[in-house]
Write a protein that holds these residues in place. Structure first.
Motif, mmCIF file in Angstrom:
data_model
loop_
_atom_site.group_PDB
_atom_site.id
_atom_site.type_symbol
_atom_site.label_atom_id
_atom_site.label_comp_id
_atom_site.label_asym_id
_atom_site.label_seq_id
_atom_site.Cartn_x
_atom_site.Cartn_y
_atom_site.Cartn_z
ATOM 1 N N VAL A 569 72.433 64.547 5.027
ATOM 2 C CA VAL A 569 71.191 65.039 5.481
ATOM 3 C C VAL A 569 70.499 63.747 6.264
ATOM 4 O O VAL A 569 70.428 62.649 5.708
ATOM 5 C CB VAL A 569 70.169 65.533 4.570
ATOM 6 N N HIS A 570 69.952 64.066 7.529
ATOM 7 C CA HIS A 570 69.479 62.779 8.253
ATOM 8 C C HIS A 570 68.174 63.758 8.952
ATOM 9 O O HIS A 570 68.246 64.437 9.767
ATOM 10 C CB HIS A 570 70.416 62.220 9.222
ATOM 11 N N GLN A 587 84.813 58.861 10.037
ATOM 12 C CA GLN A 587 84.267 57.850 10.585
ATOM 13 C C GLN A 587 82.653 58.104 10.987
ATOM 14 O O GLN A 587 82.282 57.663 12.076
ATOM 15 C CB GLN A 587 84.810 57.251 11.961
ATOM 16 N N GLY A 588 81.832 58.989 10.391
ATOM 17 C CA GLY A 588 80.635 59.398 10.527
ATOM 18 C C GLY A 588 79.670 58.551 9.551
ATOM 19 O O GLY A 588 80.079 57.638 9.058
ATOM 20 N N ARG A 589 78.643 59.056 9.397
ATOM 21 C CA ARG A 589 77.496 58.668 8.614
ATOM 22 C C ARG A 589 77.964 58.407 7.234
ATOM 23 O O ARG A 589 77.667 57.509 6.430
ATOM 24 C CB ARG A 589 76.284 59.489 8.581
ATOM 25 N N ALA A 592 80.522 55.651 6.763
ATOM 26 C CA ALA A 592 79.844 54.320 6.656
ATOM 27 C C ALA A 592 79.071 53.972 5.289
ATOM 28 O O ALA A 592 79.138 53.057 5.048
ATOM 29 C CB ALA A 592 78.761 54.096 7.841
ATOM 30 N N LEU A 593 78.524 55.153 4.784
ATOM 31 C CA LEU A 593 77.773 55.015 3.457
ATOM 32 C C LEU A 593 78.847 54.574 2.577
ATOM 33 O O LEU A 593 78.657 53.813 1.782
ATOM 34 C CB LEU A 593 77.011 56.138 2.960
ATOM 35 N N HIS A 594 79.968 55.309 2.303
ATOM 36 C CA HIS A 594 81.148 55.113 1.494
ATOM 37 C C HIS A 594 81.600 53.668 1.789
ATOM 38 O O HIS A 594 81.807 53.075 0.578
ATOM 39 C CB HIS A 594 82.170 56.074 1.760
ATOM 40 N N LYS A 595 81.634 53.278 2.874
ATOM 41 C CA LYS A 595 82.273 51.719 3.072
ATOM 42 C C LYS A 595 81.442 50.840 2.509
ATOM 43 O O LYS A 595 81.708 49.960 1.842
ATOM 44 C CB LYS A 595 82.385 51.587 4.459
ATOM 45 N N ALA A 596 80.219 50.943 2.704
ATOM 46 C CA ALA A 596 79.063 50.075 2.275
ATOM 47 C C ALA A 596 79.058 50.054 0.502
ATOM 48 O O ALA A 596 78.985 49.147 0.079
ATOM 49 C CB ALA A 596 77.551 50.331 2.640
ATOM 50 N N TRP A 597 79.117 51.072 -0.010
ATOM 51 C CA TRP A 597 79.388 51.474 -1.218
ATOM 52 C C TRP A 597 80.597 50.730 -1.851
ATOM 53 O O TRP A 597 80.364 49.777 -2.760
ATOM 54 C CB TRP A 597 79.335 52.849 -1.573
ATOM 55 N N ARG A 598 81.719 50.833 -1.182
ATOM 56 C CA ARG A 598 82.870 50.060 -1.855
ATOM 57 C C ARG A 598 82.802 48.680 -1.669
ATOM 58 O O ARG A 598 83.277 47.883 -2.732
ATOM 59 C CB ARG A 598 84.005 50.485 -0.688
#
Length: 602
Positions: A569-570, A587-589, A592-598
């Motif tokens: 949701v945005h 490669q969407g939002r 990006a969130l998942h990458k930052a969390w990892r």
């Protein structure tokens, strides 16, 4: 939120004259409705007050009779006249005292019954109001309505009204006795009503404003105290004691200044009434004295007139004192009646559609939502959640994740469009059915005073201890509960103070799972858990979700791993929708969130 009268409950200081009349009429309608339930007792008290005050008002007449008829009879040898006049006086005294005591007892019982009715009415109505009201109306103001305002009304109903009515009836009967004794003196006393009326009008005009301010400042004072005490941990953590002292002291000083203004007003009213009363007695004495000299007035009549005139102004002074209470109570009554006029924004259907076996399928169609009269938060969105599916909702803070959960729980209604549960419009489902089949666990994880087992059993009233223990085991709460001093019988104290935030969350999970709803909403419910507890809850979720529809709102993406589907949701819109694996690869939002969390785990 405005009331049915179109007048905001907290705008009493800025009302127009017509609005003030409507507010006052609304307040007295409330009081009349409470009194109507006590009709038999009300009739009895009216009879008692009339007879008792008629007996009291007869005393000057009896004294005049005793002096002008009884004494001549006794001096002429008729000793029985003394017994007749004295017996009549004693009979009236007994009658007046007995009936007045009975009247006070009856009014006390009636006032307490009315207060109980009003107290329960305020509590029930406040619970019935929608979440929107409670998010806008501070807890301090609600507490003020239930405590300070009702206490002010109690003082009026317990003493004020009974004294006002009794004093008013006594004044009327005493004036009648004066007219019976000498109509000329009666008109002389009535002249005093002119300055008294002007003085009361002056007092009412100024005291209304002062007492309305008093209720507002009182609510702010209580609200400031409640906010400080409920947030005492944050106060101490951020060393806000001095700042809170200053802000609370400012409000307390305002309350003091307001109290002084009300005392000053009464300090003019009461001495003014005493002065007018003494001048009236002096006028009757002078007028009567001249008439005795010319033989047009009997001595006994003059004595009775002076006594009656003095007595007629004594209750007026009492009325002034209780008039001050009346003004304070009227302001409090306006606040209470304003609260009772608040209408729920989410209304129970008049003819709810019954639900059978609920699968838990949810569908939003062309849905539009905004809080109150504010801007649109979520505009024309569609969402289909099949029964038994676990949905994870992620997104930035304020994106609308919790709003989605509140709509499904029907804490709020859509402005337009539709939301259905198993094809039944959610606004057509009765609250009991909806709360049974849709359960929401929030980040707050509130626990009520009572034992651990009682808090878990809220999910299913009447549940056995075996069912409670099974629910606790399922979410991994059983181990820490059994380690508590009294296990499941441990009192959690105020707001769960004897258990940690993570433990409170696990207890709230056990409560929700015991309810066994068709739809389970977890609104950032794992945010308070440490990693081991979160993993235990995830294992419990994987076991227990089964065929249940679940909506999981979380910032921690570890919780998302058990979801069948992820919604991103945005800005109030669902911008991504798919399985966790699909969205990571897009490669969407969410990716990006998942990458930052990892990266944060490294």
């Amino acid at each position: 939120m405005s009331t049915n009268t179109g007048v905001s409950n907290e705008d009493a200081l800025t009302l127009t004259k017509d609005q003030r009349k409507r507010v006052r009429a609304r307040s007295w309608r409330l009081l009349a409705s409470l009194a109507a339930k006590q009709k038999p007792m009300l009739v009895l008290t009216l009879v008692l007050v009339v007879i008792s005050n008629a007996a009291r008002a007869a005393f000057p007449l009896l004294i005049a009779w005793a002096i002008d008829w009884g004494l001549p009879q006794v001096t002429s040898g008729n000793v029985a006249a003394l017994g007749i006049t004295g017996g009549a006086y004693v009979l009236c005294a007994i009658l007046a005292g007995t009936l007045l005591g009975w009247y006070i007892l009856c009014t006390a019982r009636m006032s307490q019954a009315m207060l109980l009715d009003l107290r329960l009415k305020v509590f029930r109505h406040t619970q019935r109001l929608s979440l929107e009201f409670h998010e806008n109306y501070t807890s301090g103001r609600i507490i003020s309505r239930q405590t300070s305002d009702l206490e002010t009304l109690r003082e009026l109903l317990d003493q004020g009204i009974s004294e006002l009515v009794s004093s008013g009836v006594f004044v009327v009967f005493t004036l009648l006795s004066i007219f019976l004794l000498d109509w000329r003196s009666g008109f002389l006393v009535m002249i005093a009503a002119i300055p008294i009326s002007l003085l009361f009008a002056w007092y009412q005009h100024r005291s209304e404003v002062v007492y309305r301010e008093s209720r507002v400042v009182s609510a702010r004072l209580i609200g400031s105290f409640v906010e400080t005490m409920t947030g005492i941990r944050a106060v101490k953590a951020f060393r806000k004691e001095k700042a809170n002292d200053a802000s609370y002291g400012k409000v307390a000083a305002e309350f003091r200044d307001n109290s002084i203004r009300s005392i000053n007003l009464f300090g003019v009213l009461q001495p003014g009434l005493v002065l007018i009363g003494n001048l009236a007695v002096a006028a009757v004495l002078a007028w009567g004295g001249f008439r005795i000299l010319d033989g047009t007035l009997a001595v006994g009549v003059l004595v009775a007139l002076l006594l009656a005139t003095k007595r007629v102004f004594q209750p007026v002074e009492g009325i002034a004192m209780f008039y001050s209470s009346l003004q304070a109570a009227t302001a409090a009554l306006e606040k209470v009646s304003g609260l009772l006029e608040e209408a729920p924004s989410v209304v129970e259907p008049e003819k709810p559609r019954p639900l059978g076996d609920v699968a838990g399928a949810l569908r939003f169609s062309n849905a539009v939502f905004g809080y109150g009269d504010g801007p649109v938060i979520m505009d024309r969105f569609d969402l289909d959640i099949p029964a038994g599916q676990t949905i994870a909702v992620v997104g930035q803070t304020g994106a609308g994740k919790s709003t989605l959960a509140k709509l499904i729980a029907r804490f709020y209604d859509l402005r337009s469009g539709s939301l259905t549960l198993d094809s039944v419009p959610i606004e057509q489902i009765g609250n009991d059915d909806l709360r049974r089949h849709v359960v929401m666990v929030t980040q707050e994880s509130f626990l009520f005073s009572g034992t651990v087992s009682e808090n878990i059993a809220l999910g299913k009233p009447g549940a056995s201890i075996e069912e409670i223990i099974l629910a606790a085991r399922a979410v991994g709460a059983h181990e820490f509960i059994t380690a508590l001093p009294e296990g499941y019988d441990t009192d959690v104290n105020k707001r769960g103070g004897r258990v940690s935030s993570g433990q409170r969350q696990l207890i709230s999970f056990a409560r929700a799972f015991l309810a066994d709803p068709a739809v389970l909403i977890l609104d950032e419910a794992t945010s308070s858990l440490d990693i081991p507890s979160e993993r235990a809850v995830q294992r419990g979720l994987q076991t227990l979700l089964g065929n249940r529809t679940a909506l999981i709102i979380a910032h921690r993406l570890s919780t998302v791993q058990i979801a069948d589907r992820v919604l991103v949701v945005h800005d109030g819109k669902i911008v991504e929708d798919g399985s966790p694996a699909e969205l990571i690869g897009s490669q969407g939002r969410f990716a990006a969130l998942h990458k930052a969390w990892r990266e944060s785990l490294v």
